[in-house]
Design an enzyme around this catalytic site. Structure first.
Site, PDB file in Angstrom:
ATOM      1  N   HIS A  82       0.835  -1.194   0.000  1.00 27.26           N
ATOM      2  CA  HIS A  82       0.000   0.000   0.000  1.00 27.26           C
ATOM      3  C   HIS A  82       0.871   1.245   0.000  1.00 27.26           C
ATOM      4  O   HIS A  82       1.833   1.345   0.749  1.00 27.26           O
ATOM      5  CB  HIS A  82      -0.904   0.034   1.241  1.00 27.26           C
ATOM      6  N   ASP A 161     -15.393   2.680   8.031  1.00 31.33           N
ATOM      7  CA  ASP A 161     -14.348   3.624   7.634  1.00 31.33           C
ATOM      8  C   ASP A 161     -14.885   4.645   6.638  1.00 31.33           C
ATOM      9  O   ASP A 161     -14.562   5.833   6.724  1.00 31.33           O
ATOM     10  CB  ASP A 161     -13.151   2.885   7.043  1.00 31.33           C
ATOM     11  N   ARG A 168     -14.937  12.785   9.300  1.00 34.78           N
ATOM     12  CA  ARG A 168     -13.676  13.442   9.680  1.00 34.78           C
ATOM     13  C   ARG A 168     -13.336  14.569   8.723  1.00 34.78           C
ATOM     14  O   ARG A 168     -12.803  15.606   9.122  1.00 34.78           O
ATOM     15  CB  ARG A 168     -12.546  12.405   9.708  1.00 34.78           C
ATOM     16  N   SER A 183      -7.637   3.610   9.672  1.00 32.01           N
ATOM     17  CA  SER A 183      -8.412   3.687   8.429  1.00 32.01           C
ATOM     18  C   SER A 183      -7.710   2.915   7.306  1.00 32.01           C
ATOM     19  O   SER A 183      -8.300   2.063   6.638  1.00 32.01           O
ATOM     20  CB  SER A 183      -8.583   5.162   8.055  1.00 32.01           C
ATOM     21  N   LYS A 187      -8.665  -1.227   5.700  1.00 34.92           N
ATOM     22  CA  LYS A 187      -8.982  -1.539   4.304  1.00 34.92           C
ATOM     23  C   LYS A 187      -8.087  -2.666   3.759  1.00 34.92           C
ATOM     24  O   LYS A 187      -8.545  -3.530   3.024  1.00 34.92           O
ATOM     25  CB  LYS A 187      -8.848  -0.281   3.446  1.00 34.92           C
TER      26      LYS A 187
HETATM   27  N1  URA Z   1      -6.221   7.773   3.727  1.00 36.51           N
HETATM   28  C1  URA Z   1      -7.108   6.910   4.275  1.00 36.51           C
HETATM   29  O1  URA Z   1      -7.434   5.896   3.670  1.00 36.51           O
HETATM   30  N2  URA Z   1      -7.608   7.179   5.487  1.00 36.51           N
HETATM   31  C2  URA Z   1      -7.283   8.279   6.179  1.00 36.51           C
HETATM   32  O2  URA Z   1      -7.772   8.451   7.261  1.00 36.51           O
HETATM   33  C3  URA Z   1      -6.372   9.182   5.598  1.00 36.51           C
HETATM   34  C4  URA Z   1      -5.858   8.894   4.369  1.00 36.51           C
END
Ligand code: URA
Ligand code: CA
Length: 433
Positions: A82, A161, A168, A183, A187
């Site tokens: 990632h 999320d 947020r 977050s 994923k």
């Molecule tokens: N990228 C994400 O996937 N989540 C965040 O909280 C910030 C950046």
């Protein structure tokens, strides 16, 4: 349990229990907890932070809020990579075939997304016929057979999320390390990764602009991964100038092919070998990092990496002959050169602004519904530290518009030339395990 008590507990800097975090995440996902209470809670987290245990529990609660991809029918350790995002980051297109060619299973679920260029899927779709609309069984069969396949995002992954990130975004609580780290990690874990290699970018084109912040985020994610049973490591790499030369969709596919041939940009090649070595090592396909790197270098030299790219494209309907003849990729109608207006050395190339210049040409989406032009973008002919002569081309602009003055202005503003040689940028700052 009452949400108001949990807000108060976090406000006062106390640690929340696993059940309490699950109550919050489940309640918010279902709509039982309203936005105003969740906003107060995220702001409390913003100021009070979260312990290592809380971060791990938050991550897993978000993973469990939706579907999880089951990759257990794929043989081997599924290592995912990632990147926290940058400009002209062609690493995924290179790394997939590269590590697959030495036996690491690459089961990639990917999206389109907003940005300076399209996402991995958009880029790959510049190969005629290539498609990611395959079903789960075919996806798994392809990975077992070829070691690599890409599938479009499907299912309802980490709905908690999605909802929380949107909240947020409008409550000034994006920039919290525990919330960002959980977050991102939720994923990856929901997508089925057994092990995770993180490329945390730092610099003007990155989400985290300073090395300290990037380091803190990298450490937070590595801890979460390892605490929830996924071997995780991070590389902190430079994003103060774009990576490689190409910024665009088809242009980056060509750059990836060049790199798999051993003829790619030095920085992109080095970053891919570094990240790739860690992936091979975590997948138990090499005994040491040095051995892993040797395998990857051999795969580039003997053509196996390139052959894997061909097989991968062909298996998903793409025309594999683009690998030998990249002129079959979409081509822009016009090319223009950005000529240096003075002699000197390149001292700065502001990554995100250069990315925006590519977007102005149509390489990326400004909104979810905008159309991408796969053919257009930029190719840097110089990078920081390089010498230029007046009149020499710094950037080649690939455009389907006749007028590119706005793009040129933006590039001139964000590429600096100085009389003295500037330090070439460091590529890799740290590795965190
Ligand atoms: N990228 C994400 O996937 N989540 C965040 O909280 C910030 C950046
Ligand atoms: Ca690039």
């Amino acid at each position: 349990m009452r949400m108001v008590d949990l807000i108060e507990k976090k406000r006062d800097g106390k640690e929340l229990l696993k059940e309490e975090i699950e109550f919050i995440v489940q309640g918010y996902t279902k709509g039982d907890i309203p936005d105003y209470q969740m906003s107060a809670w995220t702001m409390a987290v913003f100021f009070q932070g979260m312990s290592e245990e809380e971060r791990a529990n938050l991550t897993m609660a978000m993973v469990e809020s939706g579907d999880q991809i089951d990759l257990s029918k794929i043989e081997g350790v599924k290592v995912d990579k990632h990147s926290t995002g940058g400009v002209g980051d062609t690493t995924t297109l290179v790394l997939g075939p590269l590590v697959a060619s030495v036996g690491v299973p690459v089961a990639k679920m990917s999206g389109r997304g907003l940005g300076h260029t399209g996402g991995t899927i958009d880029k790959l779709e510049s190969v005629e016929g290539f498609h990611v609309e395959i079903d789960n069984n075919e996806f798994i069969d392809l990975v077992n057979k070829n070691k690599i396949a890409v599938i479009g995002q499907s299912g309802n992954l980490t709905p908690a999320d999605k909802k929380l990130y949107a909240l947020r975004d409008v409550t000034a609580t994006v920039n919290s390390i525990p919330l960002i780290a959980s977050s991102i990690m939720s994923k990856k874990i929901a997508a089925g990764a057994d092990a995770i290699v993180l490329d945390v970018k730092t610099g003007s084109g990155a989400f985290m602009k300073t090395l300290e912040d990037s380091r803190e985020l990298a450490k937070a994610m590595v801890r979460i991964g390892n605490n929830v049973g996924r071997k995780t490591m991070a590389v902190i790499s430079d994003m103060s100038q774009p990576l490689g030369f190409a910024i665009g969709n088809a242009l980056e596919v060509k750059e990836a092919i060049d790199t798999l041939k051993g003829e790619g940009p030095e920085d992109l090649t080095e970053l891919c070998l570094t990240l790739g070595s860690h992936m091979v090592y975590l997948a138990n396909k090499a005994n040491t990092l040095e051995e892993a790197r040797k395998f990857l270098e051999e795969a580039i030299e003997n053509g196996r990496a390139l052959d894997t790219m061909k097989t991968f494209l062909e298996s998903q309907g793409g025309d594999p002959s683009v690998v030998d003849d990249p002129s079959k990729l979409p081509q822009a109608k016009y090319t223009y050169e950005l000529e240096a207006r003075e002699d000197g050395f390149i001292s700065d190339m502001v990554a995100d602004e250069i990315g925006t210049a590519a977007m102005l040409l149509g390489a990326g989406r400004a909104t979810k519904d905008s159309q991408i032009d796969l053919a257009v973008g930029l190719v840097l002919n110089k990078k920081i530290g390089d010498e230029v002569k007046r009149g020499e081309s710094i950037v080649t602009i690939y455009s389907n518009f006749e007028q590119v003055e706005e793009v040129k202005d933006k590039l001139y503003k964000n590429i600096k030339i100085t009389p003295e040689r500037a330090e070439a940028q460091r590529l890799i700052y740290e590795e965190i395990t």
